[in-house]
Design a protein around this motif. Sequence first.
Motif, PDB file in Angstrom:
ATOM      1  N   UNK A 112       0.834  -1.208   0.000  1.00 57.75           N
ATOM      2  CA  UNK A 112       0.000   0.000   0.000  1.00 57.75           C
ATOM      3  C   UNK A 112       0.870   1.260   0.000  1.00 57.75           C
ATOM      4  N   UNK A 113       1.937   1.264   0.788  1.00 54.53           N
ATOM      5  CA  UNK A 113       2.837   2.427   0.816  1.00 54.53           C
ATOM      6  C   UNK A 113       3.521   2.638  -0.525  1.00 54.53           C
ATOM      7  N   UNK A 114       3.921   1.564  -1.166  1.00 57.92           N
ATOM      8  CA  UNK A 114       4.555   1.673  -2.487  1.00 57.92           C
ATOM      9  C   UNK A 114       3.581   2.298  -3.483  1.00 57.92           C
ATOM     10  N   UNK A 115       2.348   1.841  -3.478  1.00 53.21           N
ATOM     11  CA  UNK A 115       1.351   2.397  -4.400  1.00 53.21           C
ATOM     12  C   UNK A 115       1.041   3.854  -4.073  1.00 53.21           C
ATOM     13  N   UNK A 116       1.005   4.195  -2.789  1.00 51.83           N
ATOM     14  CA  UNK A 116       0.804   5.596  -2.418  1.00 51.83           C
ATOM     15  C   UNK A 116       1.951   6.460  -2.934  1.00 51.83           C
ATOM     16  N   UNK A 117       3.175   5.999  -2.749  1.00 46.78           N
ATOM     17  CA  UNK A 117       4.334   6.766  -3.220  1.00 46.78           C
ATOM     18  C   UNK A 117       4.295   6.952  -4.735  1.00 46.78           C
TER      19      UNK A 117
ATOM     20  N   UNK B 188       8.560   2.615   8.152  1.00 47.48           N
ATOM     21  CA  UNK B 188       8.748   3.810   7.329  1.00 47.48           C
ATOM     22  C   UNK B 188      10.218   4.058   7.026  1.00 47.48           C
ATOM     23  N   UNK B 189      11.079   3.833   8.014  1.00 46.75           N
ATOM     24  CA  UNK B 189      12.512   3.999   7.773  1.00 46.75           C
ATOM     25  C   UNK B 189      13.007   3.008   6.728  1.00 46.75           C
ATOM     26  N   UNK B 190      12.504   1.765   6.768  1.00 46.19           N
ATOM     27  CA  UNK B 190      12.954   0.748   5.814  1.00 46.19           C
ATOM     28  C   UNK B 190      12.526   1.094   4.390  1.00 46.19           C
ATOM     29  N   UNK B 191      11.524   1.968   4.266  1.00 49.20           N
ATOM     30  CA  UNK B 191      11.023   2.335   2.945  1.00 49.20           C
ATOM     31  C   UNK B 191      11.462   3.740   2.531  1.00 49.20           C
TER      32      UNK B 191
END
Length: 125
Positions: free
Chosen positions: A82-87, A107-110
């Motif tokens: 989901x975070x990847x798609x948001x970014x 969040x740090x890992x991404x």
Amino acid sequence: VIHGCSTAQGRNQENGAWLGPDITDAFTRLNSRGYAASVEVWEPTNTATGRRLVGGLYGVTLRHAFFFFCLFSLVPNASKLALIHLARAMQTIEGRFIDCQFETPLFKSMGGRHITYDEYMKLLK
């Protein structure tokens, strides 16, 4: 997604759980006005609907920023997806930043990082 966030890992059973009907109603109204958004991660199933919501996130979008409120994951890495798609979505609208509110290992890992208050205010302007 809000319901998923409120119930994942028994969060709604915790003392002081904040994701109740009032917050759900407020975000539903914000969404209908174009200010709140969610990213959903679905898994195919053999049920009548053919799919199951297994992760996601939601927040408020204003101009070129996304103010993240909550995420959940019922299967490994669904919240990361989901975070990847948001970014990626933020890139398409020339988004400047995603406010995750807290510095966490996820969040740090991404690629997330803590910024100072002054940096934050500059980004908002």
